[in-house]
Motif scaffolding. Sequence first.
Motif, PDB file in Angstrom:
ATOM      1  N   SER A 287       0.795  -1.332  -0.048  1.00  0.00           N
ATOM      2  CA  SER A 287      -0.020   0.090  -0.022  1.00  0.00           C
ATOM      3  C   SER A 287       0.914   1.345   0.019  1.00  0.00           C
ATOM      4  O   SER A 287       2.112   1.414   0.458  1.00  0.00           O
ATOM      5  CB  SER A 287      -0.898   0.169   1.321  1.00  0.00           C
ATOM      6  OG  SER A 287      -1.630   1.242   1.070  1.00  0.00           O
ATOM      7  N   SER A 289      -0.041   3.988   1.590  1.00  0.00           N
ATOM      8  CA  SER A 289      -0.306   4.749   3.020  1.00  0.00           C
ATOM      9  C   SER A 289      -0.413   3.661   4.063  1.00  0.00           C
ATOM     10  O   SER A 289      -0.159   2.342   3.963  1.00  0.00           O
ATOM     11  CB  SER A 289      -1.834   5.299   2.771  1.00  0.00           C
ATOM     12  OG  SER A 289      -2.732   4.436   2.368  1.00  0.00           O
ATOM     13  N   GLU A 290      -0.680   4.241   5.265  1.00  0.00           N
ATOM     14  CA  GLU A 290      -0.926   3.337   6.351  1.00  0.00           C
ATOM     15  C   GLU A 290      -2.104   2.451   6.226  1.00  0.00           C
ATOM     16  O   GLU A 290      -3.066   2.750   5.934  1.00  0.00           O
ATOM     17  CB  GLU A 290      -0.941   4.231   7.572  1.00  0.00           C
ATOM     18  CG  GLU A 290       0.294   4.606   8.163  1.00  0.00           C
ATOM     19  CD  GLU A 290       1.392   3.863   8.554  1.00  0.00           C
ATOM     20  OE1 GLU A 290       0.851   2.853   9.130  1.00  0.00           O
ATOM     21  OE2 GLU A 290       2.562   4.050   8.096  1.00  0.00           O
ATOM     22  N   TRP A 291      -1.795   1.054   6.746  1.00  0.00           N
ATOM     23  CA  TRP A 291      -2.889   0.092   6.744  1.00  0.00           C
ATOM     24  C   TRP A 291      -3.044  -0.535   8.047  1.00  0.00           C
ATOM     25  O   TRP A 291      -2.083  -0.594   8.828  1.00  0.00           O
ATOM     26  CB  TRP A 291      -2.767  -0.824   5.462  1.00  0.00           C
ATOM     27  CG  TRP A 291      -1.364  -1.551   5.687  1.00  0.00           C
ATOM     28  CD1 TRP A 291      -0.216  -1.382   5.101  1.00  0.00           C
ATOM     29  CD2 TRP A 291      -1.256  -2.903   6.489  1.00  0.00           C
ATOM     30  NE1 TRP A 291       0.715  -2.208   5.357  1.00  0.00           N
ATOM     31  CE2 TRP A 291       0.112  -3.183   5.903  1.00  0.00           C
ATOM     32  CE3 TRP A 291      -2.069  -3.783   6.923  1.00  0.00           C
ATOM     33  CZ2 TRP A 291       0.780  -4.387   6.582  1.00  0.00           C
ATOM     34  CZ3 TRP A 291      -1.405  -4.893   7.371  1.00  0.00           C
ATOM     35  CH2 TRP A 291      -0.086  -5.198   7.382  1.00  0.00           C
ATOM     36  N   THR A 292      -4.456  -0.851   8.328  1.00  0.00           N
ATOM     37  CA  THR A 292      -4.715  -1.398   9.565  1.00  0.00           C
ATOM     38  C   THR A 292      -5.583  -2.756   9.322  1.00  0.00           C
ATOM     39  O   THR A 292      -5.843  -2.954   8.058  1.00  0.00           O
ATOM     40  CB  THR A 292      -5.625  -0.519  10.341  1.00  0.00           C
ATOM     41  OG1 THR A 292      -6.792  -0.394   9.561  1.00  0.00           O
ATOM     42  CG2 THR A 292      -4.853   0.722  10.880  1.00  0.00           C
ATOM     43  N   LYS A 304       0.747  -7.145  12.197  1.00  0.00           N
ATOM     44  CA  LYS A 304       1.625  -6.658  11.183  1.00  0.00           C
ATOM     45  C   LYS A 304       3.122  -6.749  11.567  1.00  0.00           C
ATOM     46  O   LYS A 304       3.608  -6.606  12.523  1.00  0.00           O
ATOM     47  CB  LYS A 304       1.399  -4.697  11.237  1.00  0.00           C
ATOM     48  CG  LYS A 304       0.055  -4.562  10.460  1.00  0.00           C
ATOM     49  CD  LYS A 304      -0.209  -3.047  10.736  1.00  0.00           C
ATOM     50  CE  LYS A 304       0.917  -2.403   9.751  1.00  0.00           C
ATOM     51  NZ  LYS A 304       0.596  -0.833   9.456  1.00  0.00           N
ATOM     52  N   ALA A 330      -6.712   0.571   4.077  1.00  0.00           N
ATOM     53  CA  ALA A 330      -5.510   1.521   3.906  1.00  0.00           C
ATOM     54  C   ALA A 330      -6.092   2.796   3.554  1.00  0.00           C
ATOM     55  O   ALA A 330      -7.336   3.052   3.123  1.00  0.00           O
ATOM     56  CB  ALA A 330      -4.690   1.309   2.549  1.00  0.00           C
ATOM     57  N   SER A 332      -6.086   7.078   3.306  1.00  0.00           N
ATOM     58  CA  SER A 332      -5.451   8.250   2.869  1.00  0.00           C
ATOM     59  C   SER A 332      -6.498   9.526   2.849  1.00  0.00           C
ATOM     60  O   SER A 332      -7.110   9.326   2.219  1.00  0.00           O
ATOM     61  CB  SER A 332      -4.591   8.167   1.460  1.00  0.00           C
ATOM     62  OG  SER A 332      -3.971   9.196   1.109  1.00  0.00           O
ATOM     63  N   SER A 336     -10.514   5.632   2.207  1.00  0.00           N
ATOM     64  CA  SER A 336     -10.122   4.498   2.773  1.00  0.00           C
ATOM     65  C   SER A 336     -10.313   3.265   1.598  1.00  0.00           C
ATOM     66  O   SER A 336     -11.431   3.090   1.047  1.00  0.00           O
ATOM     67  CB  SER A 336     -10.717   4.078   4.074  1.00  0.00           C
ATOM     68  OG  SER A 336     -12.013   3.926   3.779  1.00  0.00           O
TER      69      SER A 336
END
Length: 693
Positions: A287, A289-292, A304, A330, A332, A336
Amino acid sequence: MREIEMKRRLSSVRTMALLFGISILSACTADDMGTSGKKEGSGFVSLDLNADATYSKTKTASDPENVNDYIVNILQDSEIVTSFLFGEKPEKLALDAGDYVAQATWGTLVPAAFDSLYVEGITNFSIENGETTQVKLDCRPANAKVTVDYADDLKKAYSDYTVSMSTCHTGESPLVYKKDETRAGYFQVDKEGEKLNLKMLFSTSSKEYTFTNSVDILPRDLVRLHFKLGSNEGGGNTPDIPDTPDVPDTPDVPAPPSTPDPTLTVDVAGLLFEASDNLTQSVTVTSNSEWTIVKTANWLTVEKQNGKAVFTAKENNTEEVRKTTVTVVATSGNKSLSADIEVSQQGKVIDNMPDLAVDIVDLIVSNDAFEQTITVRSTKDWSYTNNAEEWLKVTRTDGDATTLTLSAEANATSLSRKAEVAITAGEGDKTTTVTIRLEQKAKEEDPYIHVDFSDLKLPAAGVTAKAYKVETNQKDWTISSSADWLKAEKQEGSMLLTVAPNDKNEVRSADLFLTASQDVRNIMVKITVTQEAKPLDVPPLKIEITINRDLVEKPIIYEIENKFSTDKRFTLSFSTENGSFPGIKKGTAPDDFYLNILGLNGAKIQKCEWAEVTGFEENKIDLVQTKRKETSEFDGLIWDDDLAGRSLATIYLENFVKKLAVGYHEYKIKVTGDDEGGMSYSSETQLKIQITE
């Protein structure tokens, strides 16, 4: 209008002097009370006290100016040596030689209270052996005096009003001026000054409004707060309301996005675990961007680790296969993008059923060429079938670990293609089958949805079916709202928003969610909609703050409104040495100021009634009636019944007006009389005087 001057007389000052000697004259503060120092021998002190307890040079003498009522303390090293009333002081006070502090006070210093004047004078002095020292104490108010009054327009707009005032000394016990409070409040103030904090609560029949303000004050300040309605166009305070969220400066003009759309890929769309405990598998996540990770099953943990989602399953002690969905999200900006991974775990093996498991059961790949190796574990011999041999190649490898390798060329078509590889272990009616499902995507984009803004500000009046552009590559996109007052409708290429009017005096906010999906991928956009508060239904508040600080002689500004009536027998008017005026007059007051009553057509004046109007009550004011014309030192009623056949009465107002306190004063004047035939007549006028320092 021409301005007229009114001069105020200085308050009388009582001074008492005792004996003779060395004169020390100063006005110190309590910080100087630590004077210390002893000397040899003894001497005498003679005290002189000057008490000026006024906050303005326009006031007359009052009780605090009676110097005999002051308490005098003589201190050395911050301890009281002797104390007495000034009126009972010894003719000659003997003290040991040394350094002292003289303090004179009237009243009690409290943090804040009504009618609580505190007057104080402090000075340092020294006693030399065999000498008499004369000390003069100048006493002045040590607290600030605050008065409050309200304009007529404010009284009509609000049914109730209260002002709470506090300083650093009052703590959580402010002095509260209620609606009809006319007394002055007195506040303890440090010599450097401090903030007088105002909290004003004003009520209408249905709502309450809170205003806050503050003013810097010093000791001996005379502060007058005059409240009136301000202008809706500006110039007034508006009620305190909760902070509003950041929104675009201009309504309906969205802000451009500041972050790129999120991207997200996962290399596996499905996992299968055996029933055993603590088995681990991983999925690679890519990704920008940050992902959860979002999961719900308590039998599965996901962490993670270095760009991967690592799955660990607890032992399944049941005979049933259990499944769950794990979502990778993800984010941004306000968008999402998510992808779902289906996870299954086999049930516990019973009897002699074969134990068969693979580490991947669902596989979704892009349209590019790929190769994926899958580990197969079984306690029995197994075989497989492939229902898409025309494009999917399956290769079995036996060794320390038995595997199947799935591979295919790039998918150049506009359609995705699917395949199933079935693995069967065992013989006869005691077999177990696991199916690996594979999808290779067509040559197409990820789901995409876009609007030109992430925040939207709308007016309090609301909007109806207002269109906003929406761009997406998916036909089946959805839109939802988090609040009932915000309605959203999907249209081709746009969304229609309907917002109900905001009937509250508070800003409100809600969120819109736009979602587009393609297979296991979902893109979501969040838009925050803010609606302005309903405008106030009464004008804002304006505060006129007047502080008398210079303590110099100032003229009084007055405004007179003469609403007179006549029945053709008596005419009422006001005059100065420069002539009469029948209506409104504004300026500084004159030296000669009269209310004139003229009897016409033979009418004779019998009586003049003068009353102060306060609300609905009338307080009679007694005026001495005389025919004396020498009025320079007199404030009363004079008349002459033989002025060219007419009756003339004059009320000399100069001294009367000069005694009025700062604020608004309203009077009703009624004149009655009769004519030669005995017919009675009357005439009235209304006098309003505003006194401003």
